[in-house]
Each structure stands twice: as structure tokens, then as C-alpha cells.
Design a protein around this motif. Sequence first.
Motif, mmCIF file in Angstrom:
data_model
loop_
_atom_site.group_PDB
_atom_site.id
_atom_site.type_symbol
_atom_site.label_atom_id
_atom_site.label_comp_id
_atom_site.label_asym_id
_atom_site.label_seq_id
_atom_site.Cartn_x
_atom_site.Cartn_y
_atom_site.Cartn_z
ATOM 1 N N TYR A 35 -51.370 42.773 -10.681
ATOM 2 C CA TYR A 35 -52.246 42.220 -9.650
ATOM 3 C C TYR A 35 -51.736 42.383 -8.226
ATOM 4 N N THR A 36 -50.433 42.349 -8.023
ATOM 5 C CA THR A 36 -49.870 42.467 -6.674
ATOM 6 C C THR A 36 -50.099 43.878 -6.161
ATOM 7 N N THR A 37 -50.620 43.982 -4.940
ATOM 8 C CA THR A 37 -50.896 45.306 -4.371
ATOM 9 C C THR A 37 -49.605 45.979 -3.924
ATOM 10 N N MET A 38 -49.637 47.295 -3.916
ATOM 11 C CA MET A 38 -48.479 48.055 -3.454
ATOM 12 C C MET A 38 -48.215 47.763 -1.979
ATOM 13 N N GLU A 39 -49.280 47.554 -1.215
ATOM 14 C CA GLU A 39 -49.133 47.256 0.216
ATOM 15 C C GLU A 39 -48.373 45.950 0.425
ATOM 16 N N ARG A 68 -39.573 47.484 -12.665
ATOM 17 C CA ARG A 68 -38.621 46.687 -11.888
ATOM 18 C C ARG A 68 -37.905 47.584 -10.892
ATOM 19 N N GLY A 69 -37.450 46.979 -9.813
ATOM 20 C CA GLY A 69 -36.715 47.735 -8.807
ATOM 21 C C GLY A 69 -35.795 46.810 -8.034
ATOM 22 N N ASP A 84 -36.484 33.322 -3.461
ATOM 23 C CA ASP A 84 -37.377 32.191 -3.177
ATOM 24 C C ASP A 84 -38.402 32.557 -2.106
ATOM 25 N N LYS A 85 -37.972 33.312 -1.104
ATOM 26 C CA LYS A 85 -38.879 33.744 -0.031
ATOM 27 C C LYS A 85 -39.971 34.649 -0.589
ATOM 28 N N VAL A 86 -39.596 35.571 -1.488
ATOM 29 C CA VAL A 86 -40.573 36.450 -2.139
ATOM 30 C C VAL A 86 -41.600 35.596 -2.883
ATOM 31 N N ALA A 87 -41.129 34.617 -3.647
ATOM 32 C CA ALA A 87 -42.026 33.765 -4.431
ATOM 33 C C ALA A 87 -42.990 32.997 -3.524
ATOM 34 N N PHE A 95 -50.654 36.298 -4.924
ATOM 35 C CA PHE A 95 -50.153 37.317 -5.841
ATOM 36 C C PHE A 95 -49.092 36.721 -6.761
ATOM 37 N N PRO A 96 -48.973 37.265 -7.993
ATOM 38 C CA PRO A 96 -47.967 36.760 -8.931
ATOM 39 C C PRO A 96 -46.627 37.495 -8.866
ATOM 40 N N LEU A 97 -46.345 38.201 -7.764
ATOM 41 C CA LEU A 97 -45.091 38.952 -7.642
ATOM 42 C C LEU A 97 -43.902 38.033 -7.871
ATOM 43 N N ARG A 98 -42.942 38.518 -8.673
ATOM 44 C CA ARG A 98 -41.741 37.740 -8.971
ATOM 45 C C ARG A 98 -40.502 38.543 -8.611
ATOM 46 N N ALA A 99 -39.496 37.815 -8.191
ATOM 47 C CA ALA A 99 -38.174 38.402 -7.934
ATOM 48 C C ALA A 99 -37.168 37.583 -8.727
ATOM 49 N N VAL A 100 -36.274 38.265 -9.426
ATOM 50 C CA VAL A 100 -35.241 37.573 -10.192
ATOM 51 C C VAL A 100 -33.876 37.974 -9.635
#
Length: 104
Positions: A35-39, A68-69, A84-87, A95-100
Motif C-alpha cells: 500500500y505504501t507508495t514509492m514516492e 526489505r532494504g 519511530d519517526k518512520v512509523a 500508510f502501513p510502512l514499517r521500519a525495524v
Amino acid sequence: MSDRQDQTGGAVKERVKTEKKEPTLYKVVLLNDDYTTMEFVLLVLEGVFQKSPAEAFKIMMQVHVNGRGVAGIYPWEIAETKADKVASLAKGAGFPLRAVVEEA
């Protein structure tokens, strides 16, 4: 005789060397979703991780193709703050973008 010699008994004391240890580093890894756009991923990489547009595009494509990247490698506190900032940015944009955070 000086007070200093009295304390050591006239012997010469060796200086103790303190070794500085580098902090353990951690990777901030962006995870792909449908769902998260590339932009938006590019905006996050350029804004939060201070990547150049070319670097951001390369990482974004790794996320898109491989699932993943690695966005960056930092000490624990910085890595956790960036994840946390990404979330919070993703949630704010819907968007549901996640960072671990993983040990490097």
C-alpha cells in the motif's frame, strides 16, 4: 620530600589506559508492503535518513524488489528514534510502512 612522593612511596605509578569502546551499531530496515507508495518511501529516505535522491531510489527499489532494504546504520538510540519517526510519518500519511531495528 613532597606529599606526592609520600603517597606512592617514591615509586613511579603507571598510567592506566582507558580503552574507548565503539557503540554497537544497528540497522534500520524498511519493510515492503502493498500500500505504501514509492514516492512516500523516497520522501522518508530523503527526509528522515538524509539520503540523496539517487541513494533513496536505490534503497526504495531494494525494498520493492527484495521486500526489505537497509535505510541506515546507527547506534541504538538513533536507530530507534528513526524507526519511530518512520512509523509516525507513515501513520500520519495513512500508510502501513514499517521500519525495524536489527543488530548490524
